[in-house]
Design an enzyme around this catalytic site. Structure first.
Site, PDB file in Angstrom:
ATOM      1  N   GLY A  20      33.696  42.620  43.553  1.00  0.00           N
ATOM      2  CA  GLY A  20      32.235  42.628  43.619  1.00  0.00           C
ATOM      3  C   GLY A  20      31.737  43.607  44.674  1.00  0.00           C
ATOM      4  NE  ARG A  24      36.960  41.940  49.575  1.00  0.00           N
ATOM      5  CZ  ARG A  24      36.239  40.831  49.472  1.00  0.00           C
ATOM      6  NH1 ARG A  24      36.170  40.185  48.327  1.00  0.00           N
ATOM      7  NH2 ARG A  24      35.596  40.358  50.508  1.00  0.00           N
ATOM      8  NE  ARG A  43      21.016  52.166  40.359  1.00  0.00           N
ATOM      9  CZ  ARG A  43      19.833  51.544  40.213  1.00  0.00           C
ATOM     10  NH1 ARG A  43      19.611  50.412  40.825  1.00  0.00           N
ATOM     11  NH2 ARG A  43      18.912  52.041  39.440  1.00  0.00           N
ATOM     12  NE  ARG A  87      34.727  37.736  39.966  1.00  0.00           N
ATOM     13  CZ  ARG A  87      34.338  38.006  41.216  1.00  0.00           C
ATOM     14  NH1 ARG A  87      34.267  39.255  41.647  1.00  0.00           N
ATOM     15  NH2 ARG A  87      34.034  37.043  42.070  1.00  0.00           N
ATOM     16  CB  SER A  90      35.741  35.668  47.568  1.00  0.00           C
ATOM     17  OG  SER A  90      34.389  36.039  47.448  1.00  0.00           O
ATOM     18  CG  ASP A 204      33.096  29.638  50.085  1.00  0.00           C
ATOM     19  OD1 ASP A 204      33.223  30.827  49.774  1.00  0.00           O
ATOM     20  OD2 ASP A 204      32.486  28.810  49.393  1.00  0.00           O
ATOM     21  NE  ARG A 217      35.871  36.563  54.803  1.00  0.00           N
ATOM     22  CZ  ARG A 217      35.101  36.290  53.770  1.00  0.00           C
ATOM     23  NH1 ARG A 217      34.951  37.158  52.822  1.00  0.00           N
ATOM     24  NH2 ARG A 217      34.469  35.150  53.684  1.00  0.00           N
TER      25      ARG A 217
HETATM   26  N1  HPA Z   1      29.372  30.084  45.191  1.00  0.00           N
HETATM   27  C1  HPA Z   1      29.256  31.122  44.357  1.00  0.00           C
HETATM   28  N2  HPA Z   1      30.012  32.193  44.470  1.00  0.00           N
HETATM   29  C2  HPA Z   1      30.923  32.238  45.461  1.00  0.00           C
HETATM   30  C3  HPA Z   1      31.075  31.192  46.350  1.00  0.00           C
HETATM   31  C4  HPA Z   1      30.260  30.064  46.205  1.00  0.00           C
HETATM   32  O1  HPA Z   1      30.357  29.089  46.977  1.00  0.00           O
HETATM   33  N3  HPA Z   1      32.055  31.548  47.244  1.00  0.00           N
HETATM   34  C5  HPA Z   1      32.487  32.770  46.870  1.00  0.00           C
HETATM   35  N4  HPA Z   1      31.800  33.189  45.799  1.00  0.00           N
END
Ligand code: HPA
Length: 234
Positions: A20, A24, A43, A87, A90, A204, A217
């Site tokens: 994304g 990265r 962009r 893809r 994270s 997370d 990371r």
């Molecule tokens: N929500 C949506 N997309 C994400 C999250 C999340 O908690 N963490 C990483 N990408």
């Protein structure tokens, strides 16, 4: 050149990794590819092409969310004839068995909406990964010894969610993690007969509040990139 990708015809490899975050893409290209060169900066959505073990690879940022990814993937397929799209990103964990730093290989991507929603009307299309990529990624992850889960994920339209009940239903139905892009990637790959996969690192945790410390990371994301590359060329 397309509206959103400045690369010349032939500058994009048939195998494309899609983080994304454009930075990265820059990091993964300089870390894992040989002879990486910038092929797109329209962009600021950086894209690089180089080789991995002699195989041509492009790493192109997709932006956040399905509308942004949909633009890049449509152009990569329709104008540059990309064949394999993976893809790398994270996600947030939605099960207690999944921990921060684990890798999730997305077999399916549930969603309430994708940019393709209008086509399906009352149909509930089930976006799913390409089996050859999925099985090769699972084998690569096992060989590396990376803690890995293979199963369904949830592609949400929101990061700041006003509907916590949706996440709760996904958790109740065994969904491993939440991100914001895979369902549209899988849908476009199905429409155009291409191979697609999402390999995700848990950054997370929605149930525990744990999060990946910033100094860890890169090493954690590195496993995911290597698994993605190995799966493409097995
Ligand atoms: N929500 C949506 N997309 C994400 C999250 C999340 O908690 N963490 C990483 N990408």
């Amino acid at each position: 050149m397309t509206i959103h990708i400045g690369a010349q015809p032939g500058d994009i490899a048939q195998t494309v990794l899609l983080p994304g975050d454009p930075y990265r893409a820059k990091w993964a290209a300089s870390t894992f590819l040989d002879d990486a060169r910038l092929v797109n900066d329209v962009r600021g959505m950086l894209g690089y092409t180089g080789t991995w073990k002699g195989n041509p690879v492009t790493i192109q940022g997709s932006g956040m969310g399905m509308p942004s990814l949909s633009i890049y993937v449509n152009e990569l397929i329709r104008d540059y004839d990309a064949k394999t799209l993976i893809r790398i990103g994270s996600c947030g964990a939605m099960q207690n068995s999944v921990k921060v730093r684990d890798v999730i290989i997305a077999m399916t991507a549930s969603t309430i909406s994708t940019p393709s929603r209008g086509i399906f009307r009352e149909l509930q299309f089930a976006p799913c990964a390409d089996w050859s990529l999925l099985s090769a990624a699972a084998k690569a992850a096992e060989a590396k010894g990376t803690r890995t889960h293979v199963g369904g994920i949830y592609s949400s339209d929101t990061f700041y969610d006003e509907r916590p009940d949706l996440n709760e239903e996904m958790t109740r139905h065994g969904i491993l993690g939440v991100e914001m892009e895979a369902a549209e990637l899988y849908t476009l790959a199905a429409r155009y007969g291409r191979r697609a996969l999402a390999v995700l690192t848990v950054s997370d945790h929605l149930l525990t509040g744990d999060a990946l410390p910033s100094d860890q990371r890169e090493t954690s994301f590195g496993d995911m990139v290597e698994i993605a590359l190995q799966s493409a060329f097995e």
